[in-house]
Design a protein around this motif. Structure first.
Motif, short mmCIF file in Angstrom:
data_model
loop_
_atom_site.label_atom_id
_atom_site.label_comp_id
_atom_site.label_asym_id
_atom_site.label_seq_id
_atom_site.Cartn_x
_atom_site.Cartn_y
_atom_site.Cartn_z
N ASP A 59 0.73 -0.99 0.19
CA ASP A 59 0.06 -0.08 0.10
C ASP A 59 0.91 1.30 -0.06
OD1 ASP A 59 -2.47 1.49 0.10
OD2 ASP A 59 -1.95 1.89 2.06
N LEU A 60 1.90 1.26 0.74
CA LEU A 60 2.84 2.44 0.87
C LEU A 60 3.40 2.49 -0.61
CD1 LEU A 60 4.35 4.60 2.24
CD2 LEU A 60 6.21 2.88 3.08
N LEU A 61 4.09 1.64 -1.19
CA LEU A 61 4.66 1.68 -2.38
C LEU A 61 3.60 1.94 -3.53
CD1 LEU A 61 7.03 -1.66 -2.39
CD2 LEU A 61 7.60 0.67 -2.88
N SER A 62 2.39 1.90 -3.36
CA SER A 62 1.19 2.00 -4.37
C SER A 62 1.22 3.52 -4.63
CB SER A 62 -0.10 1.56 -3.93
OG SER A 62 -0.62 2.23 -2.82
N HIS A 63 1.80 4.43 -3.63
CA HIS A 63 1.91 6.10 -3.55
C HIS A 63 3.15 6.41 -4.18
CE1 HIS A 63 -1.88 5.95 -1.62
NE2 HIS A 63 -1.52 5.37 -0.62
N ILE A 64 3.90 5.44 -4.53
CA ILE A 64 5.11 5.90 -4.95
C ILE A 64 5.48 5.41 -6.26
CG2 ILE A 64 7.93 5.29 -4.49
CD1 ILE A 64 7.15 5.02 -1.51
N MET A 65 4.96 4.18 -6.63
CA MET A 65 5.32 3.49 -7.97
C MET A 65 3.78 2.83 -8.64
SD MET A 65 8.39 1.03 -6.87
CE MET A 65 8.50 0.51 -8.79
N LEU A 66 3.38 3.05 -9.84
CA LEU A 66 2.16 2.81 -10.39
C LEU A 66 2.19 1.32 -10.54
CD1 LEU A 66 -0.33 3.94 -11.79
CD2 LEU A 66 0.70 3.61 -13.99
N THR A 67 3.63 0.67 -10.57
CA THR A 67 3.63 -0.75 -10.73
C THR A 67 2.89 -1.33 -9.24
OG1 THR A 67 5.57 -0.55 -11.90
CG2 THR A 67 5.31 -2.62 -10.91
N ALA A 68 3.31 -0.93 -8.55
CA ALA A 68 2.90 -1.35 -6.87
C ALA A 68 1.41 -1.14 -6.91
CB ALA A 68 3.70 -0.54 -5.58
#
Length: 301
Positions: free
Chosen positions: A70-79
């Protein structure tokens, strides 16, 4: 990258409150389908496969919305796309299969919920509802808006999850009220589903420019991070952050293209698995309808 993410703290990485919420749902499932099931009109307990399916569904929800994904989803569109695939494509299948028939009976007999599901699970409506909302959500202006406020973000994701359940119910049909389609029409339903979700993925994969401010603009990125990172933590480390590229090993464009590909591939694998199950059960059903050879004709051979 893992060590770099530690800067956001335990709460942002592992969402303990969300974990407790899902744990409560798991305990409620155990109690309602087990020792207290007769109070809710239940007879049989869920079998082992149903229990595994339901709890695995809860685990995937936590991985998608409570873990570092979830945190990475705000950093990378891949996540983000991996999160959406787990959350909207895989999880509903597991939860639907994990609920006993008598729980679905209670759901369909509930005044408002039952009326909504009877209407929304009509195949054309369910197809357009999920795929339309998914595509609208990934229009840049809508996507950027959803990343700008916690209420908007949560509301949109809950609506998308409901639409995902509605989309899967005509295919999985846990009770006859949802079983509107014959096997050949279910095959067509899967094909149309696959086609309708393609434009959103194509837009992301083949765009020649970055689409989403949350992954390209520092101000919008910090706003998006505030959806999962506590304000005091974000304020204390904001001077150390130089944008998504600080944590992403991919360029913005490669991240964007790979995100669209991941969503499409996971979706196709899920649809392919359900299609294989439908075809297998269809052929098995047809095979059982073939009359066996008379006993005396077998002996005469």
């Amino acid at each position: 990258m893992w060590l770099e993410l530690q800067i956001f703290g335990f709460r942002a990485m592992w969402s303990p409150f969300f974990f407790v919420f899902l744990l409560g749902i798991g305990i409620a499932y155990h109690l309602i389908t087990g020792p207290y099931r007769k109070r809710f009109g239940g007879q049989e307990k869920p079998n082992r496969n149903q229990k595994v399916s339901f709890y695995l569904g809860l685990l995937l929800i936590y991985i998608a919305k409570g873990s570092p994904v979830d945190l990475l989803s705000h950093i990378m569109l891949t996540a983000h796309m991996t999160q959406m695939a787990l959350y909207l494509i895989i999880t509903p299948i597991l939860i639907i299969k994990g609920l006993p028939v008598w729980i679905w009976r209670n759901i369909i007999e509930a005044p408002f919920v039952g009326s909504f599901l009877r209407f929304a699970t009509k195949p054309i409506i369910s197809l357009l509802l999920f795929n339309g909302l998914f595509s609208i959500y990934h229009i840049p202006v809508i996507f950027n808006f959803s990343k700008s406020a916690p209420v908007a973000h949560t509301t949109i994701h809950v609506i998308l999850l409901i639409a995902a359940f509605v989309m899967w119910l005509p295919l999985l049909a846990p009770i006859k009220e949802f079983d509107h389609l014959k096997p050949i029409l279910k095959v067509g339903y899967i094909f149309v589903n696959s086609v309708l979700i393609t434009p959103a993925c194509v837009l992301i994969i083949f765009s020649s420019v970055p689409l989403y401010a949350a992954y390209t603009q520092d101000g919008a990125w910090l706003t998006a991070l505030s959806l999962c990172v506590p304000g005091d933590v974000l304020n204390s480390i904001s001077t150390q952050l130089n944008g998504p590229e600080t944590f992403s090993p991919l360029s913005v464009m490669i991240d964007q293209q790979l995100g669209g590909i991941i969503m499409k591939v996971i979706q196709e694998i899920a649809y392919g698995s359900i299609l294989a199950s439908i075809l297998f059960n269809w052929f098995k059903e047809d095979g059982n309808k073939i009359d066996p050879l008379p006993a005396n004709s077998v002996k005469s051979r």
